[in-house]
Write a protein that holds these residues in place. Structure first.
Motif, PDB file in Angstrom:
ATOM      1  N   UNK A 181      49.438  -1.445   9.252  1.00 57.71           N
ATOM      2  CA  UNK A 181      50.529  -2.375   9.510  1.00 57.71           C
ATOM      3  C   UNK A 181      50.695  -3.387   8.374  1.00 57.71           C
ATOM      4  N   UNK A 182      49.645  -3.595   7.594  1.00 52.09           N
ATOM      5  CA  UNK A 182      49.745  -4.487   6.424  1.00 52.09           C
ATOM      6  C   UNK A 182      49.982  -3.688   5.138  1.00 52.09           C
ATOM      7  N   UNK A 183      50.300  -2.415   5.282  1.00 46.43           N
ATOM      8  CA  UNK A 183      50.523  -1.535   4.132  1.00 46.43           C
ATOM      9  C   UNK A 183      49.242  -1.345   3.308  1.00 46.43           C
ATOM     10  N   UNK A 184      48.115  -1.322   4.007  1.00 45.02           N
ATOM     11  CA  UNK A 184      46.829  -1.088   3.338  1.00 45.02           C
ATOM     12  C   UNK A 184      46.331   0.297   3.748  1.00 45.02           C
ATOM     13  N   UNK A 185      46.085   1.155   2.753  1.00 42.12           N
ATOM     14  CA  UNK A 185      45.462   2.451   3.038  1.00 42.12           C
ATOM     15  C   UNK A 185      43.954   2.328   2.836  1.00 42.12           C
ATOM     16  N   UNK A 186      43.194   3.029   3.673  1.00 43.82           N
ATOM     17  CA  UNK A 186      41.734   2.989   3.564  1.00 43.82           C
ATOM     18  C   UNK A 186      41.203   4.415   3.700  1.00 43.82           C
ATOM     19  N   UNK A 187      40.472   4.861   2.693  1.00 43.35           N
ATOM     20  CA  UNK A 187      39.890   6.210   2.724  1.00 43.35           C
ATOM     21  C   UNK A 187      38.431   6.153   2.284  1.00 43.35           C
ATOM     22  N   UNK A 188      37.718   7.224   2.551  1.00 47.11           N
ATOM     23  CA  UNK A 188      36.323   7.333   2.093  1.00 47.11           C
ATOM     24  C   UNK A 188      36.210   8.476   1.091  1.00 47.11           C
ATOM     25  N   UNK A 189      35.304   8.308   0.149  1.00 49.62           N
ATOM     26  CA  UNK A 189      34.967   9.366  -0.811  1.00 49.62           C
ATOM     27  C   UNK A 189      33.495   9.701  -0.550  1.00 49.62           C
ATOM     28  N   UNK A 190      33.212  10.951  -0.257  1.00 49.74           N
ATOM     29  CA  UNK A 190      31.842  11.326   0.111  1.00 49.74           C
ATOM     30  C   UNK A 190      31.221  12.226  -0.961  1.00 49.74           C
ATOM     31  N   UNK A 191      30.428  11.640  -1.879  1.00 51.73           N
ATOM     32  CA  UNK A 191      29.762  12.475  -2.877  1.00 51.73           C
ATOM     33  C   UNK A 191      28.614  13.259  -2.259  1.00 51.73           C
ATOM     34  N   UNK A 192      28.355  14.411  -2.855  1.00 53.91           N
ATOM     35  CA  UNK A 192      27.090  15.095  -2.615  1.00 53.91           C
ATOM     36  C   UNK A 192      26.089  14.595  -3.641  1.00 53.91           C
ATOM     37  N   UNK A 193      24.982  15.320  -3.786  1.00 57.89           N
ATOM     38  CA  UNK A 193      23.932  14.892  -4.722  1.00 57.89           C
ATOM     39  C   UNK A 193      24.509  14.749  -6.139  1.00 57.89           C
ATOM     40  N   UNK A 194      24.394  13.526  -6.655  1.00 58.72           N
ATOM     41  CA  UNK A 194      25.010  13.179  -7.943  1.00 58.72           C
ATOM     42  C   UNK A 194      23.944  12.549  -8.827  1.00 58.72           C
ATOM     43  N   UNK A 195      23.969  12.884 -10.116  1.00 61.66           N
ATOM     44  CA  UNK A 195      22.886  12.468 -11.013  1.00 61.66           C
ATOM     45  C   UNK A 195      22.999  10.975 -11.376  1.00 61.66           C
ATOM     46  N   UNK A 196      22.283  10.134 -10.618  1.00 61.38           N
ATOM     47  CA  UNK A 196      22.252   8.688 -10.904  1.00 61.38           C
ATOM     48  C   UNK A 196      20.829   8.187 -10.677  1.00 61.38           C
ATOM     49  N   UNK A 197      20.610   6.914 -11.015  1.00 55.69           N
ATOM     50  CA  UNK A 197      19.296   6.312 -10.815  1.00 55.69           C
ATOM     51  C   UNK A 197      18.933   6.302  -9.320  1.00 55.69           C
ATOM     52  N   UNK A 198      19.931   6.015  -8.503  1.00 54.95           N
ATOM     53  CA  UNK A 198      19.745   5.940  -7.050  1.00 54.95           C
ATOM     54  C   UNK A 198      19.131   7.212  -6.483  1.00 54.95           C
ATOM     55  N   UNK A 199      19.609   8.350  -6.964  1.00 52.26           N
ATOM     56  CA  UNK A 199      19.206   9.623  -6.365  1.00 52.26           C
ATOM     57  C   UNK A 199      18.131  10.349  -7.180  1.00 52.26           C
ATOM     58  N   UNK A 200      17.569   9.652  -8.169  1.00 50.50           N
ATOM     59  CA  UNK A 200      16.608  10.320  -9.063  1.00 50.50           C
ATOM     60  C   UNK A 200      15.399  10.879  -8.307  1.00 50.50           C
ATOM     61  N   UNK A 201      14.968  10.156  -7.256  1.00 50.14           N
ATOM     62  CA  UNK A 201      13.819  10.637  -6.467  1.00 50.14           C
ATOM     63  C   UNK A 201      14.128  11.985  -5.823  1.00 50.14           C
ATOM     64  N   UNK A 202      15.407  12.305  -5.664  1.00 45.61           N
ATOM     65  CA  UNK A 202      15.799  13.594  -5.059  1.00 45.61           C
ATOM     66  C   UNK A 202      15.938  14.678  -6.129  1.00 45.61           C
ATOM     67  N   UNK A 203      16.762  14.417  -7.185  1.00 44.27           N
ATOM     68  CA  UNK A 203      16.994  15.502  -8.152  1.00 44.27           C
ATOM     69  C   UNK A 203      15.837  15.681  -9.137  1.00 44.27           C
ATOM     70  N   UNK A 204      14.911  14.717  -9.183  1.00 42.07           N
ATOM     71  CA  UNK A 204      13.727  14.836 -10.032  1.00 42.07           C
ATOM     72  C   UNK A 204      12.589  15.567  -9.326  1.00 42.07           C
ATOM     73  N   UNK A 205      12.732  15.780  -8.026  1.00 42.76           N
ATOM     74  CA  UNK A 205      11.677  16.435  -7.243  1.00 42.76           C
ATOM     75  C   UNK A 205      12.043  17.914  -7.081  1.00 42.76           C
ATOM     76  N   UNK A 206      11.211  18.788  -7.678  1.00 41.45           N
ATOM     77  CA  UNK A 206      11.547  20.229  -7.744  1.00 41.45           C
ATOM     78  C   UNK A 206      11.852  20.831  -6.378  1.00 41.45           C
ATOM     79  N   UNK A 207      11.014  20.486  -5.385  1.00 40.58           N
ATOM     80  CA  UNK A 207      11.196  21.075  -4.048  1.00 40.58           C
ATOM     81  C   UNK A 207      12.486  20.582  -3.398  1.00 40.58           C
ATOM     82  N   UNK A 208      12.705  19.261  -3.489  1.00 37.97           N
ATOM     83  CA  UNK A 208      13.924  18.708  -2.876  1.00 37.97           C
ATOM     84  C   UNK A 208      15.155  19.281  -3.586  1.00 37.97           C
TER      85      UNK A 208
END
Ligand SMILES: NC(=O)c1ccc[n+]([C@@H]2O[C@H](COP(=O)([O-])OP(=O)(O)OC[C@H]3O[C@@H](n4cnc5c(N)ncnc54)[C@H](OP(=O)(O)O)[C@@H]3O)[C@@H](O)[C@H]2O)c1
Length: 255
Positions: A181-208
């Motif tokens: 009603x205020x002409x504001x759109x709101x959406x979400x963007x959902x990444x999968x596993x992405x190479x960043x510092x945040x997710x390093x514990x995941x992509x740096x672990x061979x099994x995970x």
């Protein structure tokens, strides 16, 4: 209605990107600037932010770096008027700042970790959206993008984080419904596993990593820059009839 490539242009727009100092937030901030937007970046630490702001200015856009802890409401209350004061308006908000301080499973997780995740990923996201939406309402409209995660769609090994990101997806739907009603759109963007510092514990672990890749048809980890196309789509008039949606960018892992 004529459609041209200009429909993706963000020229003349002012964007605010949280968690804009590195990773996905940095890629989106620079990406929005490449498509024409002036971009304010915020996160807790000013030093990395200043470098991103300098990169954006190098593209010929206006930029500003502001240190803000998005989980602290008094800091949000300082940030939003400051951006409005300096840039005159806020057309685009990208809620990208997010955290997950623990690898504990649900049986072990402690209250402190729960509070830290929920405080930033959900409470901070909600109240910065509210503060910016009030500015957008006054100026006649705007566009908000929440960076969620595929973990908010299918549970993964980060239990409280998954719960928070499911909340982020619902926050996009609720806000889309209430703020249209205020002409504001709101959406979400959902990444999968992405190479960043945040997710390093995941992509740096061979099994995970092996487990994640078995579930990912494109069989590789995403790069932060691969989030930019989706963010520009959602931020621009190319998505003018899209609101309350979650755009998944994950190499197919959530199929
Ligand atoms: N990487 C992935 O695999 C992945 C997958 C799905 C979703 N995501 C989501 O994508 C978003 C960005 O993550 P990323 O992977 O790019 O992480 P990242 O590289 O670690 O970047 C996180 C950003 O958030 C900022 N930040 C952290 N806590 C903050 C706070 N309390 N207040 C303000 N800013 C804060 C950080 O800067 P400071 O340290 O200076 O505050 C940094 O700019 C998050 O919402 C995350 O949940 C990531």
């Amino acid at each position: 209605m004529d459609i041209s490539p200009d429909v993706f242009s963000l020229s003349g727009k002012v964007a605010l990107v949280t968690g804009g100092s590195r990773g996905i937030g940095k890629a989106i901030a620079v990406g929005l600037a490449r498509f024409g937007a002036d971009v304010v970046v915020t996160s807790r630490k000013l030093e990395e932010l200043e470098e991103v702001a300098a990169e954006i200015k190098g593209l010929g856009r206006r930029s500003m770096a502001v240190a803000t802890h998005v989980g602290r409401l008094e800091e949000i209350d300082r940030l939003v008027p400051q951006v409005k004061e300096e840039f005159g308006k806020i057309d685009i908000l990208v809620n990208n700042a997010g955290t997950n301080p623990t690898m504990d499973q649900a049986i072990d997780i402690e209250e402190r970790a729960w509070d830290s995740i929920m405080n930033l990923n959900l409470k901070g996201l909600f109240f910065i959206s509210q503060a910016v939406a009030r500015v957008m309402r006054e100026q006649g409209g705007g566009n908000i993008i929440h960076v969620a995660s595929v973990a908010g769609i299918t549970p993964d090994i980060l239990p409280v984080y998954s719960i928070s990101k499911a909340g982020v997806i619902m926050a996009a739907k609720v806000m889309a419904q209430q703020w249209a009603t205020y002409n504001i759109r709101v959406n979400a963007l959902a990444p999968g596993l992405t190479r960043t510092r945040f997710s390093q514990a995941l992509w740096d672990n061979e099994d995970i990593l092996a487990g994640a890749m078995m579930l990912t048809p494109l069989r590789r980890v995403g790069e932060p820059e691969e989030m930019v196309g989706a963010a520009v789509f959602l931020a621009s008039d190319a998505s003018s009839y899209v609101t309350g949606h979650t755009l998944v960018v994950d190499g197919g892992s959530a199929i």
